[in-house]
Design a protein around this motif. Sequence first.
Motif, PDB file in Angstrom:
ATOM      1  N   LEU A   1       0.771  -1.236  -0.176  1.00  0.00           N
ATOM      2  CA  LEU A   1       0.205  -0.056   0.018  1.00  0.00           C
ATOM      3  C   LEU A   1       0.894   1.223   0.011  1.00  0.00           C
ATOM      4  CD1 LEU A   1      -2.912   1.559   0.401  1.00  0.00           C
ATOM      5  CD2 LEU A   1      -2.504   1.012   2.846  1.00  0.00           C
ATOM      6  N   GLY A   2       0.454   2.216  -0.846  1.00  0.00           N
ATOM      7  CA  GLY A   2       1.297   3.293  -0.877  1.00  0.00           C
ATOM      8  C   GLY A   2       0.242   4.568  -0.469  1.00  0.00           C
ATOM      9  N   THR A   3       0.776   5.197   0.497  1.00  0.00           N
ATOM     10  CA  THR A   3       0.019   6.442   1.089  1.00  0.00           C
ATOM     11  C   THR A   3       0.837   7.551   0.672  1.00  0.00           C
ATOM     12  OG1 THR A   3       1.264   6.274   3.292  1.00  0.00           O
ATOM     13  CG2 THR A   3      -0.932   4.925   3.011  1.00  0.00           C
ATOM     14  N   CYS A   4      -0.088   8.785   0.462  1.00  0.00           N
ATOM     15  CA  CYS A   4       0.430  10.151   0.318  1.00  0.00           C
ATOM     16  C   CYS A   4       0.161  10.823   1.516  1.00  0.00           C
ATOM     17  CB  CYS A   4       0.143  10.850  -0.946  1.00  0.00           C
ATOM     18  SG  CYS A   4       0.981  12.350  -1.183  1.00  0.00           S
ATOM     19  N   ASP A   5       0.810  11.476   2.301  1.00  0.00           N
ATOM     20  CA  ASP A   5       0.464  12.315   3.474  1.00  0.00           C
ATOM     21  C   ASP A   5      -0.713  11.586   4.362  1.00  0.00           C
ATOM     22  OD1 ASP A   5       2.011  14.251   2.796  1.00  0.00           O
ATOM     23  OD2 ASP A   5       0.812  15.431   1.569  1.00  0.00           O
ATOM     24  N   ASP A   6      -0.333  10.071   4.288  1.00  0.00           N
ATOM     25  CA  ASP A   6      -1.039   9.324   5.088  1.00  0.00           C
ATOM     26  C   ASP A   6      -2.545   8.955   4.517  1.00  0.00           C
ATOM     27  OD1 ASP A   6       0.825   8.926   7.568  1.00  0.00           O
ATOM     28  OD2 ASP A   6      -0.001  10.822   8.097  1.00  0.00           O
ATOM     29  N   ILE A   7      -2.629   9.504   3.302  1.00  0.00           N
ATOM     30  CA  ILE A   7      -3.865   8.849   2.347  1.00  0.00           C
ATOM     31  C   ILE A   7      -3.653   7.866   1.615  1.00  0.00           C
ATOM     32  CG2 ILE A   7      -5.808   9.773   0.847  1.00  0.00           C
ATOM     33  CD1 ILE A   7      -4.995  12.715   1.895  1.00  0.00           C
ATOM     34  N   PRO A   8      -4.309   6.463   1.593  1.00  0.00           N
ATOM     35  CA  PRO A   8      -4.202   5.578   0.861  1.00  0.00           C
ATOM     36  C   PRO A   8      -4.325   6.078  -0.502  1.00  0.00           C
ATOM     37  CG  PRO A   8      -5.571   4.822   2.557  1.00  0.00           C
ATOM     38  CD  PRO A   8      -5.468   6.476   2.795  1.00  0.00           C
ATOM     39  N   SER A   9      -3.292   5.763  -1.282  1.00  0.00           N
ATOM     40  CA  SER A   9      -3.246   6.364  -2.638  1.00  0.00           C
ATOM     41  C   SER A   9      -2.814   5.465  -3.606  1.00  0.00           C
ATOM     42  CB  SER A   9      -2.290   7.585  -2.801  1.00  0.00           C
ATOM     43  OG  SER A   9      -2.387   8.668  -1.873  1.00  0.00           O
ATOM     44  N   GLY A  10      -2.199   4.376  -3.540  1.00  0.00           N
ATOM     45  CA  GLY A  10      -1.732   3.545  -4.746  1.00  0.00           C
ATOM     46  C   GLY A  10      -1.473   2.125  -4.031  1.00  0.00           C
ATOM     47  N   LEU A  11      -1.452   1.184  -4.878  1.00  0.00           N
ATOM     48  CA  LEU A  11      -0.911  -0.357  -4.453  1.00  0.00           C
ATOM     49  C   LEU A  11      -0.250  -1.102  -5.584  1.00  0.00           C
ATOM     50  CD1 LEU A  11      -3.033  -2.728  -6.025  1.00  0.00           C
ATOM     51  CD2 LEU A  11      -4.794  -1.428  -4.939  1.00  0.00           C
ATOM     52  N   VAL A  12       0.360  -2.044  -5.117  1.00  0.00           N
ATOM     53  CA  VAL A  12       1.148  -2.986  -6.098  1.00  0.00           C
ATOM     54  C   VAL A  12       0.757  -4.499  -5.537  1.00  0.00           C
ATOM     55  CG1 VAL A  12       3.544  -2.639  -5.075  1.00  0.00           C
ATOM     56  CG2 VAL A  12       3.016  -3.438  -7.385  1.00  0.00           C
TER      57      VAL A  12
ATOM     58  N   GLY B   1       9.390 -13.548 -11.246  1.00  0.00           N
ATOM     59  CA  GLY B   1       7.982 -12.862 -10.261  1.00  0.00           C
ATOM     60  C   GLY B   1       7.129 -12.224 -11.377  1.00  0.00           C
ATOM     61  N   ALA B   2       5.840 -12.158 -10.771  1.00  0.00           N
ATOM     62  CA  ALA B   2       5.023 -11.444 -11.840  1.00  0.00           C
ATOM     63  C   ALA B   2       4.302 -10.359 -10.937  1.00  0.00           C
ATOM     64  CB  ALA B   2       3.632 -12.527 -12.152  1.00  0.00           C
ATOM     65  N   ILE B   3       4.249  -9.192 -11.629  1.00  0.00           N
ATOM     66  CA  ILE B   3       3.433  -7.973 -11.259  1.00  0.00           C
ATOM     67  C   ILE B   3       2.264  -8.043 -11.690  1.00  0.00           C
ATOM     68  CG2 ILE B   3       3.447  -5.549 -10.918  1.00  0.00           C
ATOM     69  CD1 ILE B   3       6.625  -5.637 -11.200  1.00  0.00           C
ATOM     70  N   TYR B   4       1.186  -8.239 -11.034  1.00  0.00           N
ATOM     71  CA  TYR B   4      -0.309  -8.510 -11.216  1.00  0.00           C
ATOM     72  C   TYR B   4      -0.948  -7.173 -11.362  1.00  0.00           C
ATOM     73  CZ  TYR B   4       0.488 -13.346 -10.654  1.00  0.00           C
ATOM     74  OH  TYR B   4       1.032 -14.623 -10.679  1.00  0.00           O
ATOM     75  N   SER B   5      -0.704  -6.069 -10.528  1.00  0.00           N
ATOM     76  CA  SER B   5      -1.419  -4.998 -10.483  1.00  0.00           C
ATOM     77  C   SER B   5      -0.538  -3.788  -9.942  1.00  0.00           C
ATOM     78  CB  SER B   5      -2.679  -5.079  -9.746  1.00  0.00           C
ATOM     79  OG  SER B   5      -3.553  -6.103  -9.948  1.00  0.00           O
ATOM     80  N   ILE B   6      -0.514  -2.764 -10.553  1.00  0.00           N
ATOM     81  CA  ILE B   6      -0.099  -1.339  -9.794  1.00  0.00           C
ATOM     82  C   ILE B   6      -1.061  -0.261 -10.264  1.00  0.00           C
ATOM     83  CG2 ILE B   6       1.665  -0.984 -11.705  1.00  0.00           C
ATOM     84  CD1 ILE B   6       3.408   0.202  -9.517  1.00  0.00           C
ATOM     85  N   TYR B   7      -1.754   0.278  -9.322  1.00  0.00           N
ATOM     86  CA  TYR B   7      -2.577   1.078  -9.389  1.00  0.00           C
ATOM     87  C   TYR B   7      -2.391   2.119  -8.685  1.00  0.00           C
ATOM     88  CZ  TYR B   7      -5.017  -2.417 -12.338  1.00  0.00           C
ATOM     89  OH  TYR B   7      -5.359  -3.180 -13.375  1.00  0.00           O
TER      90      TYR B   7
END
Length: 167
Positions: free
Chosen positions: A62-73, A87-93
Amino acid sequence: MKYEIRRARIEDAESLANIIVESWRSAYIDIIPKDEIVRFLDKERRQKQFEKFIQDDEIILLGTCDDIPSGLVFANKDNDEGLERCGAIYSIYLLEEYWGKGLATKLMDEIINILKKEGCKRASLWVFESNIRARTFYEKHGFIFDGTKKYSHFSNKPIELRYILDI
C-alpha cells in the motif's frame, strides 16, 4: 508530499478496494466496454478479494501520500506462465490525482526489491497495448516488451502485451 510504502494489512482491504476500483474507472474507461467494466467496480467484492489475498500472504503493498491511501502494487514471486525465476506483477494502481507524482515509482522500486529478495531474476507484467501511459511508465523503469501478445477476455478483445525486466 510524504510517501510511505508498506505491506498491506487486513484493515487496509477497504482502502485497497477503493484504489483499484477508482483507478479502473480512470484508466480503463476507454479500453474496456462500459457494460463490462461495471463488473469490476464493486468495492465490496474487491474488498473481500483483498482480504483473502492478504490472509494468503500475497505480496501487496500500500502506498500512502500524506497518510492517504493512494496506490497499490500486487505481485507474486511465482508467475503463472512457467517463466523461470520470474516474479509477476499483477497490479499497480494509483488514484488518478496521484498519477505522475512519484508514488508509482516508489511502489515499483519496492516491489522489485522484494521480488529480488525472493530469488527472482526477472519480473513480468501484462499491459493493454492501447494503455500508452502505463507502457511509457514501464519502459521508463526498464521493462521491455518481449514480443508476447494475447487477447484480453473482454468482448472487444483488447490486446495485452507482456513486458519483462531483468532484475
